[in-house]
Scaffold this active site. Structure first.
Site, PDB file in Angstrom:
ATOM      1  N   ASP A 263       0.816  -1.203   0.000  1.00 55.19           N
ATOM      2  CA  ASP A 263       0.000   0.000   0.000  1.00 55.19           C
ATOM      3  C   ASP A 263       0.860   1.268   0.000  1.00 55.19           C
ATOM      4  O   ASP A 263       1.842   1.368   0.749  1.00 55.19           O
ATOM      5  CB  ASP A 263      -0.913  -0.010   1.228  1.00 55.19           C
ATOM      6  CG  ASP A 263      -1.805   1.204   1.305  1.00 55.19           C
ATOM      7  OD1 ASP A 263      -2.662   1.361   0.425  1.00 55.19           O
ATOM      8  OD2 ASP A 263      -1.620   2.011   2.230  1.00 55.19           O
ATOM      9  N   GLU A 300       1.391   0.070  -4.862  1.00 56.06           N
ATOM     10  CA  GLU A 300       0.484   1.181  -5.110  1.00 56.06           C
ATOM     11  C   GLU A 300       1.278   2.459  -4.885  1.00 56.06           C
ATOM     12  O   GLU A 300       1.957   2.605  -3.864  1.00 56.06           O
ATOM     13  CB  GLU A 300      -0.702   1.163  -4.160  1.00 56.06           C
ATOM     14  CG  GLU A 300      -1.696   2.275  -4.486  1.00 56.06           C
ATOM     15  CD  GLU A 300      -2.400   2.846  -3.266  1.00 56.06           C
ATOM     16  OE1 GLU A 300      -3.356   3.619  -3.453  1.00 56.06           O
ATOM     17  OE2 GLU A 300      -1.986   2.556  -2.136  1.00 56.06           O
ATOM     18  N   ASP A 325      -3.213   4.319 -11.513  1.00 53.27           N
ATOM     19  CA  ASP A 325      -4.357   5.209 -11.283  1.00 53.27           C
ATOM     20  C   ASP A 325      -4.669   6.064 -12.500  1.00 53.27           C
ATOM     21  O   ASP A 325      -5.823   6.443 -12.715  1.00 53.27           O
ATOM     22  CB  ASP A 325      -4.087   6.114 -10.079  1.00 53.27           C
ATOM     23  CG  ASP A 325      -4.324   5.412  -8.757  1.00 53.27           C
ATOM     24  OD1 ASP A 325      -4.932   4.333  -8.751  1.00 53.27           O
ATOM     25  OD2 ASP A 325      -3.892   5.952  -7.713  1.00 53.27           O
TER      26      ASP A 325
END
Length: 616
Positions: A263, A300, A325
């Site tokens: 993350d 990410e 993204d």
């Protein structure tokens, strides 16, 4: 289980013996306080690196314990494998041996991943890891190949996205604990499904976070939006790194996970010559080779930094993949026409073309949202390194009302989004319920017990949405109803339009697998430059096999001419077909090309055409 890797926390050795090991370099004395079934205190011995350790007899699985520090205050184990009473209660000794039935499992090639992201608490009504198992055959039949679990590390209470975890080694008690995760992974592997786990190494949550009592796990040199930054490059940082690397090794060896999604790596502040991410990648890949399994690390990041997935030999960090993204933002802004927040940087068709062609949309250009240049080039990064999606937990949950794409766009655009994600050369990710058009919101929820912390979370959510100029105030994250509203309506899979969409996803995934297996791989797919208004196409060509996948993002039908090999072609699939509750396809079943094919496509549509089969 490889015993050499279990060198933190309580390791049950058999015959009612357990070894304990905890890093506490600045603590002058430390003991294990065994609180049940028999209360006693046993001192541990400190080594030169600051680890307290010892082997204790008559400590069986189920024994509850705490660490007693020099101030005679007890705290749970930072490397606890199980917290049966939550984040403030004692840790428990567990036997992590498991009767695995997946001995022939070696993992899947990353190219074959079709990821299904889910939240263990919201996926089923009961909300445990074992309750996911009855749905594995449904997901396998859908065509997905990998489950991605949002974080399962122990967090406060029973309702949380998982990013407030405070015991990275412990599987959440309300999800069923470590044995439940092992059973889920075992059953997934038996069905040929890989399992990915989302892990958080950039911070720990605020409630129940006692690591600072043991040592300098945190640093005040950097700040994160979520709390104190981890100490990855200061004094004592070697052992902090070891804590998280051992955690990663735990997940892949004890629980046999196939990949870790790390993350928000932009929150890992580390200016070392050899960074934590590089060390983690080297260690995990070396362990994968030793185990004879395919194991991946997927990052990410909001930095658009291609170094994450470049090999270490060329100055990269050596990770295997990353969430993109930019692909989501480009697609979402086109389909919804939203222009607030980071969507102000997107909305043009060429943004989506750029995402398909290179990966990043912003590779050094000026970002209006960030008010600076953003990103670097990803033009030569392999396509299998990018995970793409039209929805995920963040992009849904970080809206004030948690509204899914099914509540924002019509049915034709919903099918188009699925096609663009799944019929791409990238790794696709679906968010739970997306495949049948789930309409339940996925809202942000927590179950902290501290009133001041709860109010801080509420205030933080309101401030986060201020950049988007949304008029609504988000629902209370602490309210139990906020969590229950996020539960999936699994029965909807077989009802009306939901059933049609589920069948559509299944068919699209079949086409993805067929097209991928017929080509040399994702790098063999060519993005056609059509020079047409809002029409995008992939040409799949390998030897004698050819196919064209057409996407029309125009609201109205479009008649175009595009380069196509001379001969007769046949429409094989169309999202506008009445089988998929579409208006009826305007594309003819047969297309005769003289080198340029002239075809009409429905607005917001996906079409697959192949050469007409020649008779022998």
């Amino acid at each position: 289980m490889n015993r050499n890797q279990i060198n933190l926390g309580a390791d049950y050795l058999g015959e009612d013996q357990t070894s304990f090991r905890v890093w506490a370099p600045q603590v002058k004395a430390l003991a294990v306080h065994l609180v049940s079934p028999r209360d006693r205190i046993v001192n541990l011995v400190k080594d030169e690196r600051g680890y307290y350790q010892g082997r204790i007899k008559d400590v069986a699985p189920g024994t509850e314990y705490l660490y007693r520090l020099e101030d005679r205050v007890d705290y749970p184990d930072p490397a606890s494998r199980f917290q049966p009473h939550g984040v403030h209660g004692p840790s428990a000794v567990v036997n992590l041996d498991f009767p695995w039935e997946d001995r022939g499992w070696g993992g899947l090639p990353l190219d074959d991943y079709i990821i299904y992201e889910l939240h263990a608490g919201a996926f089923t009504e009961a909300g445990t890891l074992e309750d996911i198992i009855p749905y594995l055959d449904i997901l396998k039949n859908l065509g997905v190949t990998a489950l991605e679990l949002m974080p399962v590390a122990q967090f406060p209470g029973g309702r949380n996205w998982g990013y407030d975890g405070v015991y990275p080694f412990a599987v959440q008690n309300s999800y069923g604990g470590p044995a439940a995760l092992q059973r889920l992974v075992n059953e997934s592997h038996k069905r040929g499904l890989a399992v990915i786990l989302d892990v958080v190494y950039n911070h720990l949550g605020p409630e129940g976070n006692y690591l600072a009592k043991f040592g300098p796990y945190f640093t005040d040199r950097y700040k994160t939006p979520w709390g104190p930054a981890m100490n990855l490059d200061g004094p004592h940082s070697d052992e902090v790194r070891n804590f998280f690397i051992q955690n990663a090794l735990d997940w892949i060896s004890v629980f046999r996970l196939d990949a870790l999604r790390i993350d928000a790596v932009h929150g890992l502040f580390d200016f070392s010559a050899r960074t934590f991410l590089e060390e983690l990648a080297e260690t995990i890949h070396r362990e994968a080779e030793r185990l004879g399994r395919r194991i991946y690390l997927i990052a990410e990041s909001d930095l658009n930094d291609s170094r994450l997935v470049r090999p270490s030999a060329t100055g990269g960090y050596g990770l295997d993949g990353q969430w993109n993204d930019d692909f989501h933002h480009a697609l979402h802004a086109l389909l919804t026409e939203e222009k607030v927040g980071y969507y102000q940087d997107f909305g043009r068709f060429d943004h989506l073309v750029q995402a398909c062609r290179e990966g990043y949309v912003y590779s050094g250009q000026y970002s209006l949202y960030r008010r600076r240049r953003h990103g670097n080039s990803s033009v030569d990064v392999r396509r299998r390194c990018f995970v793409v999606f039209s929805q995920n937990h963040d992009q849904i949950g970080n809206r004030p009302w948690g509204d899914r794409l099914s509540r924002l766009v019509d049915f034709e655009r919903l099918k188009l989004a699925a096609g663009l994600v799944l019929l791409s050369p990238f790794i696709p990710l679906l968010f739970m319920g997306e495949e049948y058009g789930e309409e339940a919101p996925f809202l942000y929820f927590v179950s902290h017990s501290d009133p001041g912390l709860i109010e801080a979370v509420r205030r933080g959510r309101r401030e986060e949405f201020s950049a988007f100029d949304w008029p609504e105030l988000p629902p209370d994250p602490r309210a139990e109803s906020t969590f229950h509203r996020a539960k999936l309506n699994q029965h909807a899979r077989g009802e009306g339009r939901h059933q049609v969409l589920s069948a559509y996803y299944k068919e699209i995934i079949k086409w993805r697998k067929r097209l991928r297996s017929a080509s040399a791989g994702p790098e063999a797919w060519t993005l056609l430059d059509l020079d047409q208004p809002k029409v995008l196409a992939w040409l799949v060509e390998d030897g004698g096999y050819k196919a064209a996948i057409m996407f029309c993002l125009n609201e109205q039908p479009v008649s175009i001419a595009f380069p196509l090999e001379v001969g007769l072609w046949q429409k094989q699939f169309g999202s506008s077909d009445r089988d998929w509750q579409g208006p009826g396809s305007l594309t003819p079943e047969l297309i005769d090309s003289d080198g340029t094919a002239k075809v009409t496509f429905n607005g917001y549509s996906v079409t697959i055409i192949l050469p007409y089969p020649k008779k022998d």
